[in-house]
Design a protein around this motif. Structure first.
Motif, PDB file in Angstrom:
ATOM      1  N   TYR A  72      -7.432  12.357  15.108  1.00  0.00           N
ATOM      2  CA  TYR A  72      -6.427  11.469  15.695  1.00  0.00           C
ATOM      3  C   TYR A  72      -6.044  10.335  14.738  1.00  0.00           C
ATOM      4  O   TYR A  72      -5.226   9.481  15.092  1.00  0.00           O
ATOM      5  CB  TYR A  72      -6.960  10.857  16.995  1.00  0.00           C
ATOM      6  N   SER A  73      -6.613  10.311  13.546  1.00  0.00           N
ATOM      7  CA  SER A  73      -6.427   9.174  12.638  1.00  0.00           C
ATOM      8  C   SER A  73      -4.977   8.938  12.261  1.00  0.00           C
ATOM      9  O   SER A  73      -4.535   7.793  12.137  1.00  0.00           O
ATOM     10  CB  SER A  73      -7.262   9.373  11.370  1.00  0.00           C
ATOM     11  N   LYS A  74      -4.217  10.015  12.035  1.00  0.00           N
ATOM     12  CA  LYS A  74      -2.828   9.867  11.601  1.00  0.00           C
ATOM     13  C   LYS A  74      -1.863   9.786  12.767  1.00  0.00           C
ATOM     14  O   LYS A  74      -0.675   9.521  12.567  1.00  0.00           O
ATOM     15  CB  LYS A  74      -2.433  11.041  10.695  1.00  0.00           C
ATOM     16  N   MET A  75      -2.347  10.034  13.993  1.00  0.00           N
ATOM     17  CA  MET A  75      -1.467  10.070  15.164  1.00  0.00           C
ATOM     18  C   MET A  75      -1.638   8.875  16.086  1.00  0.00           C
ATOM     19  O   MET A  75      -0.684   8.430  16.709  1.00  0.00           O
ATOM     20  CB  MET A  75      -1.728  11.350  15.960  1.00  0.00           C
ATOM     21  N   LEU A  76      -2.883   8.354  16.174  1.00  0.00           N
ATOM     22  CA  LEU A  76      -3.169   7.273  17.107  1.00  0.00           C
ATOM     23  C   LEU A  76      -3.773   6.049  16.432  1.00  0.00           C
ATOM     24  O   LEU A  76      -3.280   4.938  16.601  1.00  0.00           O
ATOM     25  CB  LEU A  76      -4.122   7.763  18.209  1.00  0.00           C
ATOM     26  N   SER A  77      -4.867   6.263  15.687  1.00  0.00           N
ATOM     27  CA  SER A  77      -5.545   5.118  15.073  1.00  0.00           C
ATOM     28  C   SER A  77      -6.454   5.589  13.951  1.00  0.00           C
ATOM     29  O   SER A  77      -7.376   6.364  14.189  1.00  0.00           O
ATOM     30  CB  SER A  77      -6.379   4.381  16.119  1.00  0.00           C
ATOM     31  N   PRO A 122       0.794  -1.236   0.000  1.00  0.00           N
ATOM     32  CA  PRO A 122       0.000   0.000   0.000  1.00  0.00           C
ATOM     33  C   PRO A 122       0.825   1.283   0.000  1.00  0.00           C
ATOM     34  O   PRO A 122       0.753   2.098   0.932  1.00  0.00           O
ATOM     35  CB  PRO A 122      -0.825  -0.140   1.287  1.00  0.00           C
ATOM     36  N   LEU A 123       1.591   1.480  -1.069  1.00  0.00           N
ATOM     37  CA  LEU A 123       2.301   2.748  -1.227  1.00  0.00           C
ATOM     38  C   LEU A 123       1.343   3.877  -1.584  1.00  0.00           C
ATOM     39  O   LEU A 123       1.765   5.022  -1.707  1.00  0.00           O
ATOM     40  CB  LEU A 123       3.372   2.624  -2.315  1.00  0.00           C
ATOM     41  N   HIS A 124       0.069   3.556  -1.765  1.00  0.00           N
ATOM     42  CA  HIS A 124      -0.917   4.565  -2.152  1.00  0.00           C
ATOM     43  C   HIS A 124      -1.653   5.147  -0.948  1.00  0.00           C
ATOM     44  O   HIS A 124      -2.286   6.188  -1.067  1.00  0.00           O
ATOM     45  CB  HIS A 124      -1.961   3.944  -3.088  1.00  0.00           C
ATOM     46  N   ALA A 125      -1.596   4.517   0.205  1.00  0.00           N
ATOM     47  CA  ALA A 125      -2.453   4.877   1.335  1.00  0.00           C
ATOM     48  C   ALA A 125      -1.687   5.762   2.311  1.00  0.00           C
ATOM     49  O   ALA A 125      -0.745   5.300   2.959  1.00  0.00           O
ATOM     50  CB  ALA A 125      -2.941   3.614   2.042  1.00  0.00           C
ATOM     51  N   ALA A 126      -2.082   7.025   2.431  1.00  0.00           N
ATOM     52  CA  ALA A 126      -1.416   7.966   3.343  1.00  0.00           C
ATOM     53  C   ALA A 126      -1.911   7.732   4.761  1.00  0.00           C
ATOM     54  O   ALA A 126      -2.559   8.577   5.380  1.00  0.00           O
ATOM     55  CB  ALA A 126      -1.665   9.403   2.908  1.00  0.00           C
ATOM     56  N   THR A 127      -1.597   6.549   5.267  1.00  0.00           N
ATOM     57  CA  THR A 127      -2.017   6.116   6.604  1.00  0.00           C
ATOM     58  C   THR A 127      -0.815   5.469   7.276  1.00  0.00           C
ATOM     59  O   THR A 127      -0.102   4.689   6.651  1.00  0.00           O
ATOM     60  CB  THR A 127      -3.161   5.093   6.498  1.00  0.00           C
ATOM     61  N   PRO A 128      -0.571   5.764   8.543  1.00  0.00           N
ATOM     62  CA  PRO A 128       0.577   5.135   9.207  1.00  0.00           C
ATOM     63  C   PRO A 128       0.342   3.648   9.433  1.00  0.00           C
ATOM     64  O   PRO A 128      -0.758   3.225   9.809  1.00  0.00           O
ATOM     65  CB  PRO A 128       0.678   5.893  10.538  1.00  0.00           C
ATOM     66  N   ALA A 129       1.366   2.849   9.202  1.00  0.00           N
ATOM     67  CA  ALA A 129       1.278   1.416   9.459  1.00  0.00           C
ATOM     68  C   ALA A 129       1.072   1.182  10.950  1.00  0.00           C
ATOM     69  O   ALA A 129       1.590   1.923  11.789  1.00  0.00           O
ATOM     70  CB  ALA A 129       2.548   0.720   8.975  1.00  0.00           C
ATOM     71  N   LEU A 130       0.333   0.148  11.290  1.00  0.00           N
ATOM     72  CA  LEU A 130       0.019  -0.129  12.697  1.00  0.00           C
ATOM     73  C   LEU A 130       1.264  -0.275  13.584  1.00  0.00           C
ATOM     74  O   LEU A 130       1.236   0.152  14.747  1.00  0.00           O
ATOM     75  CB  LEU A 130      -0.867  -1.361  12.797  1.00  0.00           C
ATOM     76  N   PRO A 131       2.376  -0.850  13.090  1.00  0.00           N
ATOM     77  CA  PRO A 131       3.560  -0.929  13.962  1.00  0.00           C
ATOM     78  C   PRO A 131       4.120   0.430  14.379  1.00  0.00           C
ATOM     79  O   PRO A 131       4.881   0.503  15.345  1.00  0.00           O
ATOM     80  CB  PRO A 131       4.579  -1.689  13.092  1.00  0.00           C
TER      81      PRO A 131
END
Length: 472
Positions: free
Chosen positions: A314-319, A111-120
């Motif tokens: 908080y989507s990009k910082m926590l969940s 997912p190089l397309h998704a501007a979302t932080p990986a869960l780890p």
């Protein structure tokens, strides 16, 4: 002949290690004290060596974090042509905006397309514990409706956080939403009507274009420039020429450029909006993700009249999955709350309670520092991989924060063709034409720096580079 200074000999040794790949882009260098101890040199000599490499652009200093290896030098993408901002307002005319949802739903791609932080990269275990505690403490409340405005304890936390960056926010003006996109959609619904004109940046996040299209609004575009952010002078000209109802702006780490608009330009933007009765709707989603570690001021910090609606999450910082965002409504708070009640009644209670639990028990800033470091490292590692494996003539933005990387392909390349070729290989990227109203940026693609850096990510970047070379 005079002997070379000791700091220069040390700099030459480190320079060679960087050039040979012994020290890779994004790697943290030894602290100054450790370097002095290991090399048996003075602290002053260690400082001079690092300063010399910093002047050469080989390393960078990050406040309160240390020194890191930078990627090979790459030219920045060219700025949007000024003539694009001079055209008349238009409805959204980019048909590709409808098809992007198909890509976002894919789970079988890198997912190089998704501007979302990986869960780890996120405090997943701590948040899971917070969810469990909230359920155990008061299951009846956790599984019932929250008040439409959102939990008072959460609104208090958000107000306190904004106070730390100079924004005076009353908790009673905050409306909790299901993520930042709901906040922005509610703001547009509150201040604008079908047919009104709104100002967006170019390039801008495709979700903002979709929100504008859903409400039948027309768009005028102002350039966002790599490295310097929104063109405030051009914005003022456009506001003078057109009756613009709202300006939806992302001054802190624009998606997809990652650029930061300076404080003087932020003040100028607000002044121009105030002079023409334009409501500034600020997308502050990435404001906390400064690679420097220094949180830039939001527009709200310069607004003394309550005329700005600031949206965040908080989507990009926590969940990303908890879907908890907010709107700082200012003078529009009551109207935003009514719009919230009419659309979704209230944001889910349990996620709000979980975030309050997490913030009460854990060091929020510590987690943010870890996330910022990972994203900044990834940006340098991605840029290095592109320098090594993508075709000559490729241009890459150097983001100051956030998790997007904007890439301009060489003349003759096509972002859509590269997107399709990458997808066929199981790799997700996004074509650049999604990020403007009329489908500009046909030679661009956007990548996400939010993945954990590993062999799979590195291999995917190499593969996309080879595909780009073949398509040329």
């Amino acid at each position: 002949m005079a002997q070379e200074p000791l700091y220069e000999r040390l700099a030459q040794r480190l320079r060679g290690q960087i050039q040979r790949g012994v020290l890779r882009a994004g790697e943290r260098l030894p602290s100054l004290r450790r370097l002095g101890r290991d090399q048996r040199i003075s602290l002053a000599t260690a400082i001079e060596a690092y300063l010399q490499l910093e002047r050469e652009g080989l390393i960078e200093a990050r406040p309160r974090s240390g020194y890191y290896v930078r990627a090979a030098s790459l030219p920045a993408p060219r700025a949007a042509a000024a003539h694009r901002a001079a055209r008349a307002p238009q409805p959204i005319r980019n048909p590709a905006l409808l098809g992007v949802l198909d890509v976002l739903g894919r789970t079988d791609v890198v997912p190089l397309h998704a501007a979302t932080p990986a869960l780890p990269l996120l405090p997943t275990a701590a948040l899971s514990g917070a969810v469990s505690r909230a359920l155990r403490r008061d299951p009846a409340a956790a599984l019932n409706y929250a008040i439409p405005q959102g939990l008072p304890a959460l609104r208090q936390r958000i107000a306190q956080r904004y106070a730390q960056c100079g924004a005076d926010v009353d908790p009673d003006e905050i409306v909790i939403t299901a993520g930042a996109m709901e906040a922005i959609s509610l703001a547009l619904r509150t201040v604008a009507r079908a047919g009104d004109v709104v100002m967006l940046e170019t390039p801008t996040y495709y979700g903002l274009l979709q929100a504008v299209a859903a409400q039948g609004l027309r768009v005028i575009e102002v350039p966002n420039r790599p490295g310097s952010g929104i063109d405030a002078a051009r914005a003022a000209e456009l506001l003078e020429r057109h009756a613009v109802r709202a300006a939806v702006l992302m001054p802190n780490f624009n998606n997809p450029l990652g650029s930061l608009t300076g404080d003087d330009d932020k003040r100028a933007l607000l002044a121009a909006c105030a002079a023409h009765g334009t409501v500034a709707i600020e997308d502050d989603l990435y404001g906390e993700l400064a690679y420097s570690g220094i949180r830039p001021a939001p527009l709200r910090a310069f607004d003394r009249d309550g005329a700005t609606i600031t949206c965040g999450s908080y989507s990009k910082m926590l969940s990303p999955g908890l879907r908890v965002g907010w709107a700082l409504g200012g003078r529009w708070s009551s109207a935003l709350l009514r719009a919230k009640c009419f659309s979704t009644v209230a944001t889910a209670t349990l996620p709000q309670q979980a975030i309050v639990e997490y913030l009460a028990r854990h060091d929020f800033d510590r987690g943010l520092r870890r996330l910022r470091r990972a994203l900044a490292d990834n940006a340098q590692r991605y840029r290095q991989a592109i320098a090594e494996h993508w075709p000559s003539g490729t241009r890459v933005a150097e983001p100051a924060g956030g998790m997007a990387l904007w890439v301009e392909l060489p003349d003759g390349a096509d972002g859509q063709a590269l997107f399709e070729a990458a997808l066929a290989k199981g790799i997700g990227i996004l074509p650049g034409h999604l990020f403007s109203n009329r489908g500009d940026y046909r030679r661009h693609v956007r990548l996400s720096c939010g993945l954990a850096w590993d062999a799979r990510t590195e291999a995917a970047l190499r593969t996309v580079g080879r595909l780009a070379s073949r398509l040329l």
